[in-house]
Structures are given as structure tokens and as C-alpha cells.
Design a protein around this motif. Structure first.
Motif, PDB file in Angstrom:
ATOM      1  N   ASN A  11      -4.549   6.493 -16.901  1.00  0.00           N
ATOM      2  CA  ASN A  11      -5.729   6.207 -16.082  1.00  0.00           C
ATOM      3  C   ASN A  11      -6.002   7.459 -15.248  1.00  0.00           C
ATOM      4  O   ASN A  11      -5.262   7.749 -14.314  1.00  0.00           O
ATOM      5  CB  ASN A  11      -5.430   4.991 -15.191  1.00  0.00           C
ATOM      6  N   LYS A  13      -8.312   8.047 -13.218  1.00  0.00           N
ATOM      7  CA  LYS A  13      -8.945   7.789 -11.913  1.00  0.00           C
ATOM      8  C   LYS A  13     -10.052   8.821 -11.688  1.00  0.00           C
ATOM      9  O   LYS A  13     -10.721   9.215 -12.629  1.00  0.00           O
ATOM     10  CB  LYS A  13      -7.892   7.774 -10.796  1.00  0.00           C
ATOM     11  N   HIS A  99      -8.756  -3.196 -11.718  1.00  0.00           N
ATOM     12  CA  HIS A  99      -7.722  -2.327 -11.126  1.00  0.00           C
ATOM     13  C   HIS A  99      -7.645  -2.590  -9.620  1.00  0.00           C
ATOM     14  O   HIS A  99      -8.662  -2.844  -8.977  1.00  0.00           O
ATOM     15  CB  HIS A  99      -8.057  -0.855 -11.402  1.00  0.00           C
ATOM     16  N   GLU A 101      -7.398  -0.693  -7.164  1.00  0.00           N
ATOM     17  CA  GLU A 101      -8.275   0.156  -6.335  1.00  0.00           C
ATOM     18  C   GLU A 101      -9.702  -0.393  -6.336  1.00  0.00           C
ATOM     19  O   GLU A 101     -10.407  -0.311  -5.331  1.00  0.00           O
ATOM     20  CB  GLU A 101      -8.211   1.608  -6.825  1.00  0.00           C
ATOM     21  N   GLU A 171       0.559  -4.434 -12.237  1.00  0.00           N
ATOM     22  CA  GLU A 171       0.679  -3.267 -11.374  1.00  0.00           C
ATOM     23  C   GLU A 171       0.894  -3.716  -9.925  1.00  0.00           C
ATOM     24  O   GLU A 171      -0.075  -4.011  -9.218  1.00  0.00           O
ATOM     25  CB  GLU A 171      -0.587  -2.415 -11.437  1.00  0.00           C
ATOM     26  N   ALA A 175       3.471  -0.185  -5.568  1.00  0.00           N
ATOM     27  CA  ALA A 175       4.107   0.830  -6.423  1.00  0.00           C
ATOM     28  C   ALA A 175       3.099   1.851  -6.965  1.00  0.00           C
ATOM     29  O   ALA A 175       3.482   2.805  -7.625  1.00  0.00           O
ATOM     30  CB  ALA A 175       4.821   0.147  -7.593  1.00  0.00           C
ATOM     31  N   ILE A 176       1.821   1.651  -6.664  1.00  0.00           N
ATOM     32  CA  ILE A 176       0.807   2.537  -7.245  1.00  0.00           C
ATOM     33  C   ILE A 176       0.639   3.783  -6.396  1.00  0.00           C
ATOM     34  O   ILE A 176       0.291   3.694  -5.214  1.00  0.00           O
ATOM     35  CB  ILE A 176      -0.543   1.801  -7.389  1.00  0.00           C
ATOM     36  N   GLY A 177       0.906   4.925  -7.014  1.00  0.00           N
ATOM     37  CA  GLY A 177       0.685   6.201  -6.339  1.00  0.00           C
ATOM     38  C   GLY A 177       1.621   6.445  -5.172  1.00  0.00           C
ATOM     39  O   GLY A 177       1.416   7.356  -4.373  1.00  0.00           O
ATOM     40  N   GLY A 216       2.551   1.617 -12.114  1.00  0.00           N
ATOM     41  CA  GLY A 216       2.962   1.868 -10.726  1.00  0.00           C
ATOM     42  C   GLY A 216       4.070   2.901 -10.706  1.00  0.00           C
ATOM     43  O   GLY A 216       5.222   2.572 -10.966  1.00  0.00           O
ATOM     44  N   SER A 217       3.669   4.166 -10.459  1.00  0.00           N
ATOM     45  CA  SER A 217       4.627   5.275 -10.359  1.00  0.00           C
ATOM     46  C   SER A 217       5.509   5.455 -11.603  1.00  0.00           C
ATOM     47  O   SER A 217       6.684   5.813 -11.491  1.00  0.00           O
ATOM     48  CB  SER A 217       5.485   5.140  -9.094  1.00  0.00           C
ATOM     49  N   VAL A 218       4.920   5.211 -12.775  1.00  0.00           N
ATOM     50  CA  VAL A 218       5.642   5.532 -14.014  1.00  0.00           C
ATOM     51  C   VAL A 218       5.596   7.049 -14.191  1.00  0.00           C
ATOM     52  O   VAL A 218       4.556   7.684 -14.011  1.00  0.00           O
ATOM     53  CB  VAL A 218       5.011   4.837 -15.239  1.00  0.00           C
ATOM     54  N   LEU A 236       0.850   1.724 -17.850  1.00  0.00           N
ATOM     55  CA  LEU A 236      -0.438   2.248 -17.397  1.00  0.00           C
ATOM     56  C   LEU A 236      -0.098   3.273 -16.323  1.00  0.00           C
ATOM     57  O   LEU A 236       0.509   2.933 -15.311  1.00  0.00           O
ATOM     58  CB  LEU A 236      -1.314   1.121 -16.846  1.00  0.00           C
ATOM     59  N   VAL A 237      -0.465   4.517 -16.584  1.00  0.00           N
ATOM     60  CA  VAL A 237       0.035   5.621 -15.767  1.00  0.00           C
ATOM     61  C   VAL A 237      -1.116   6.362 -15.105  1.00  0.00           C
ATOM     62  O   VAL A 237      -2.076   6.745 -15.779  1.00  0.00           O
ATOM     63  CB  VAL A 237       0.824   6.616 -16.653  1.00  0.00           C
ATOM     64  N   GLY A 238      -1.000   6.574 -13.805  1.00  0.00           N
ATOM     65  CA  GLY A 238      -2.011   7.343 -13.088  1.00  0.00           C
ATOM     66  C   GLY A 238      -1.583   8.797 -12.941  1.00  0.00           C
ATOM     67  O   GLY A 238      -1.746   9.613 -13.850  1.00  0.00           O
ATOM     68  N   GLY A 239      -0.981   9.107 -11.800  1.00  0.00           N
ATOM     69  CA  GLY A 239      -0.674  10.500 -11.438  1.00  0.00           C
ATOM     70  C   GLY A 239       0.034  11.303 -12.517  1.00  0.00           C
ATOM     71  O   GLY A 239      -0.306  12.471 -12.757  1.00  0.00           O
TER      72      GLY A 239
END
Ligand code: PGA
Length: 253
Positions: A11, A13, A99, A101, A171, A175-177, A216-218, A236-239
Motif C-alpha cells: 500500500n 499510501k 483502510h 486511515e 490491521e 500497529a500501523i506505521g 501493521g509494521s510488516v 498488507l505492507v505500507g512503509g
């Protein structure tokens, strides 16, 4: 795992210009087509979607493409919104819906999430439907109840075999970001509850086939442990999905 195909979804973002996106795809091209048996997806900002779609095709990459949100109406006076027809027009396969956010910063509710899920499914898009509790809800022991409401209300009035058409992403918001990853066993437990709930709503067969992923922070250094849990079908991975080397480590966990 009951033959569920693992999914690693990035993701992006609100990151990446079209130029950044093309550079990213160049960086992952050599490593992303290795046959891991899993499915790889990226969900980019709207502005990068058509460039990324064309580049995936040109480079013949095994990457599914998705948006991060959409409106539920097909057309109309909704300034600033993007419709399911527009996403289908770009040839997209996926769309993230609900999501945290979007829920926390942009006022999405279980009711609007429900409209979006219906619209996405009606247009043949595969929603990645996000659910998760806040830290205070977790501390108050409300995790199961909050998630059950998100799932029941989000999927209200939706029928048919969802197993190939929907992915649920658990998520936990705390734990997200944040760098605070849920303990893999805890995430596995919550996902087991989600699967049981899906089973009671849509039948055990659908629940066994439906993919439920964790977010969440994977990161590259924790993905293997998370993916080793029997109920967790992907991430599902953000950063950690924004740099080619890190993304490839996630995909080839
Ligand atoms: P994160 O984001 O990996 O940066 O924690 C995950 C998400 O929001 O989907």
C-alpha cells in the motif's frame, strides 16, 4: 493453510510520483517474477495508476494492481472522487476498502465501507477489506467485538461465493506505521476468529478458501514469522514496500 494462495500487497499510501513509480518498477523487475507461488499486488495513488498499469504490461511483471479507495457511485457530482467504473477502465483488479486511515482521517464508517464493498464487487473489482481495532479498544478487551461489527456491517447484504473475490486485511490500528508489530500468534488468533465469523456468515467452505492477511509494521525481518502462522495468508505492507530491495525481500520471504 487450506491451499490459500499467499498474497503480499504493498500500500503506497500518499507516496510516489509517476517518475518514482517507474523507477520503483525498474528496481523490482528482475526479482518480482520469481515463482514463489504467491500473489504480489501494489496499490498506488490514483495519479500513478495508469503509468504503473502500462509499465507492468510493458515489462510483463507478475504484479496485480489496485487503488487505495473509491467512491461507490459510478458517476455524479462528487468533486474529487473516483468511481469504480474509472478503476475498471484502467484494468485494475484490486481496491483497498475501509483502510483505518480512511476511517480515522476521512470519516469512513461501516456503512460507507459497505457501499464501497458492494460497488467494488458489483464491478468485478476485488476489494482488500481492512478491519482492525484501536489500542484503547484492544486494552478494553473489545477487539473481537469491534472487528465482528466491522465485518458484519461491512458485508451486510453481500452474498454469493466471496472466496475468490474478496480479501480481508486485519490491521490493528496501533500497529500501523508505528513499528509495533502484533505478536504473530495474536494476529493469528484474531484472524482465526475472523475466519470463524466469515464461516458463520457465508459458510465454512467460503471461510476456508477466503484469504485473510495481516497488516501493521510488516518488514523484511518479521515477514517470515508472520507468514509462518497457519491462519495468516499474506501481508498488507505500507512503509516497507516503498523501496525495491525491501519490497523484494517481502515478496520473496
Ligand atoms: P505499515 O502500514 O506497514 O506502514 O504499518 C500498513 C498499512 O497501513 O496498510
Amino acid at each position: 493453510m487450506a491451499d490459500r494462495r499467499p498474497m503480499i500487497a504493498g500500500n503506497w499510501k500518499m507516496h510516489m510520483t509517476t517518475g518514482d513509480a517507474v523507477t520503483f518498477l525498474e528496481g523490482v523487475a528482475a526479482g518480482v517474477n520469481e515463482d514463489t507461488g504467491g500473489e504480489v499486488v501494489i496499490c498506488t495513488p490514483y495519479t500513478a495508476l495508469s503509468t504503473v498499469a502500462a509499465d507492468i504490461e510493458k515489462k510483463n511483471l507478475k504484479i496485480g494492481l489496485g487503488a487505495q479507495n473509491m467512491h461507490w457511485e459510478e458517476t455524479g457530482a462528487f468533486t474529487g472522487e473516483i468511481s469504480p467504473l474509472m478503476l475498471v477502465d484502467l484494468g485494475l483488479e484490486f481496491v483497498i476498502v475501509g483502510h483505518s486511515e480512511r476511517r480515522q482521517l476521512f470519516g469512513e464508517t461501516n456503512e460507507t465501507v459497505n457501499k464501497k464493498l458492494k460497488a467494488a464487487l458489483d464491478h468485478g473489482l476485488k476489494p482488500i477489506f481492512c478491519v482492525g481495532e484501536t489500542l484503547s479498544q484492544r486494552e478494553a478487551g473489545q477487539t473481537t467485538e469491534v472487528i465482528a461489527a466491522q465485518i458484519k456491517e461491512g458485508l451486510e447484504g453481500i452474498g454469493g461465493d466471496l472466496s475468490e473475490r474478496l480479501v480481508i486485511a486485519y490491521e490493528p490500528i496501533w500497529a500501523i506505521g508505528t513499528g509495533k508489530v502484533a505478536e504473530p500468534e495474536d494476529a493469528n488468533d484474531v484472524i482465526r476468529h475472523i475466519r470463524a465469523l466469515v464461516g458463520s456468515l457465508f459458510g465454512v467452505d467460503t471461510a476456508q478458501k477466503l484469504r485473510i492477511i495481516y497488516g501493521g509494521s510488516v518488514k523484511p525481518d518479521n515477514v517470515a514469522k508472520i507468514m509462518a502462522e497457519p491462519e495468516i495468508d499474506g501481508a498488507l505492507v505500507g512503509g516497507a514496500c516503498l523501496k525495491p530491495d525491501s519490497f523484494l525481500k517481502l515478496v520473496n520471504y
